[in-house]
Design an enzyme around this catalytic site. Structure first.
Site, PDB file in Angstrom:
ATOM      1  N   ASN A 104      43.186  47.064  52.317  1.00 55.83           N
ATOM      2  CA  ASN A 104      43.257  45.846  51.509  1.00 55.83           C
ATOM      3  C   ASN A 104      43.699  46.190  50.095  1.00 55.83           C
ATOM      4  OD1 ASN A 104      42.856  43.142  50.713  1.00 55.83           O
ATOM      5  ND2 ASN A 104      40.689  43.472  50.237  1.00 55.83           N
TER       6      ASN A 104
ATOM      7  N   HIS B 175      43.605  45.011  46.067  1.00 53.76           N
ATOM      8  CA  HIS B 175      42.725  44.192  45.225  1.00 53.76           C
ATOM      9  C   HIS B 175      43.158  44.314  43.766  1.00 53.76           C
ATOM     10  CE1 HIS B 175      39.195  41.897  44.219  1.00 53.76           C
ATOM     11  NE2 HIS B 175      38.936  42.774  43.260  1.00 53.76           N
TER      12      HIS B 175
ATOM     13  N   SER C 248      43.682  48.302  43.045  1.00 50.20           N
ATOM     14  CA  SER C 248      43.075  49.234  43.996  1.00 50.20           C
ATOM     15  C   SER C 248      43.588  48.963  45.404  1.00 50.20           C
ATOM     16  CB  SER C 248      41.544  49.072  44.015  1.00 50.20           C
ATOM     17  OG  SER C 248      40.989  49.191  42.725  1.00 50.20           O
TER      18      SER C 248
ATOM     19  N   ASP D  18      35.045  44.005  49.383  1.00 45.56           N
ATOM     20  CA  ASP D  18      35.808  44.983  48.592  1.00 45.56           C
ATOM     21  C   ASP D  18      34.989  46.237  48.294  1.00 45.56           C
ATOM     22  OD1 ASP D  18      38.042  43.245  48.488  1.00 45.56           O
ATOM     23  OD2 ASP D  18      37.136  42.142  46.836  1.00 45.56           O
TER      24      ASP D  18
HETATM   25  C1  GAR Z   1      47.265  40.112  45.195  1.00 45.84           C
HETATM   26  O1  GAR Z   1      47.063  40.392  43.830  1.00 45.84           O
HETATM   27  C2  GAR Z   1      46.137  40.658  46.019  1.00 45.84           C
HETATM   28  O2  GAR Z   1      45.630  41.868  45.574  1.00 45.84           O
HETATM   29  C3  GAR Z   1      45.111  39.576  45.842  1.00 45.84           C
HETATM   30  O3  GAR Z   1      45.854  38.399  46.008  1.00 45.84           O
HETATM   31  C4  GAR Z   1      47.165  38.615  45.473  1.00 45.84           C
HETATM   32  C5  GAR Z   1      48.189  38.147  46.488  1.00 45.84           C
HETATM   33  O4  GAR Z   1      49.425  37.951  45.889  1.00 45.84           O
HETATM   34  N1  GAR Z   1      44.050  39.720  46.781  1.00 45.84           N
HETATM   35  C6  GAR Z   1      42.766  39.482  46.482  1.00 45.84           C
HETATM   36  O5  GAR Z   1      42.404  39.070  45.400  1.00 45.84           O
HETATM   37  C7  GAR Z   1      41.809  39.753  47.608  1.00 45.84           C
HETATM   38  N2  GAR Z   1      40.450  39.778  47.111  1.00 45.84           N
HETATM   39  P1  GAR Z   1      50.721  37.723  46.780  1.00 45.84           P
HETATM   40  O6  GAR Z   1      50.374  36.676  47.829  1.00 45.84           O
HETATM   41  O7  GAR Z   1      51.768  37.233  45.820  1.00 45.84           O
HETATM   42  O8  GAR Z   1      51.081  39.047  47.391  1.00 45.84           O
END
Ligand code: GAR
Length: 191
Positions: free
Chosen positions: A106, A108, A135, A144
């Protein structure tokens, strides 16, 4: 060649970066399917790259477990070596994690274990810290909380909003994610 299934909920900008990297003939992994828990805009990136997509709408199931069972069926059909959660904004049920562990990773947008959860960028800003980060972790049963595979610090700048900070974090997330997938594929990194 390592086969990868990616799960998303949103815009899929990190997914797109992985698709671009994996389209390069020298990259040792291929994205074979992209799934979502809703009608996510990011599925369009997969379609553009000719990658099959599937949606298992969380809202269509009576429980997280029932949703997870259908998601597992969809994933099983592709037999991926690795599952990448790239902006999937849902906790996977423990049964699904157990089925694939430790082969689910994942991304984060914070320097874990700081600011876990759905609002990592917002929470870092609210805490008034002068740096946060990005991360990549192995998914376990917690929020997480799994083992760290890669992370990097990113400064919080004066005047940052959730959006400006997140847009500076995402390129770092992409670089870390692509590098982690590459290292898993080459055997440099063992899960
Ligand atoms: C990313 O920053 C990812 O790390 C985060 O959502 C965004 C997705 O962006 N995920 C979380 O926060 C999970 N807890 P994207 O759809 O433009 O790739």
């Amino acid at each position: 060649m390592l086969t990868v299934a990616v799960l998303i909920s949103g815009a899929g900008s990190n997914l797109r970066a992985l698709l671009e990297a994996a389209a390069h003939p020298d990259f040792p992994a291929r994205v074979i399917a992209v799934g979502a828990d809703r009608e996510a805009d990011g599925l369009a990136h997969a379609e553009e790259f000719g990658i099959p997509t599937f949606t298992v709408a969380y809202s269509a199931f009576p429980s997280r477990e029932a949703w997870g069972e259908e998601l597992a069926e969809q994933l099983d059909a592709w037999k991926p070596d690795l599952i990448v959660l790239s902006g999937l904004m849902r906790l996977l049920p423990a049964s699904l994690v157990a089925r694939y562990a430790p082969r689910i990773i994942n991304t984060h947008p914070a320097y874990l274990p700081e600011f876990p959860g759905a609002h990592g960028v917002r929470d870092a800003l609210a805490a008034g810290v002068d740096s946060t980060g990005a991360s990549v972790i192995v998914v376990d049963d917690g929020v997480d909380s799994g083992p760290l595979l890669a992370q990097e610090r990113i400064p919080v700048l004066p005047g940052d909003t959730e959006s400006t900070l997140h847009e500076r974090i995402k390129p770092v997330e992409r670089r870390l994610l692509i590098d982690v997938v590459r290292r898993i594929a080459t055997g440099e990194l063992t899960l």
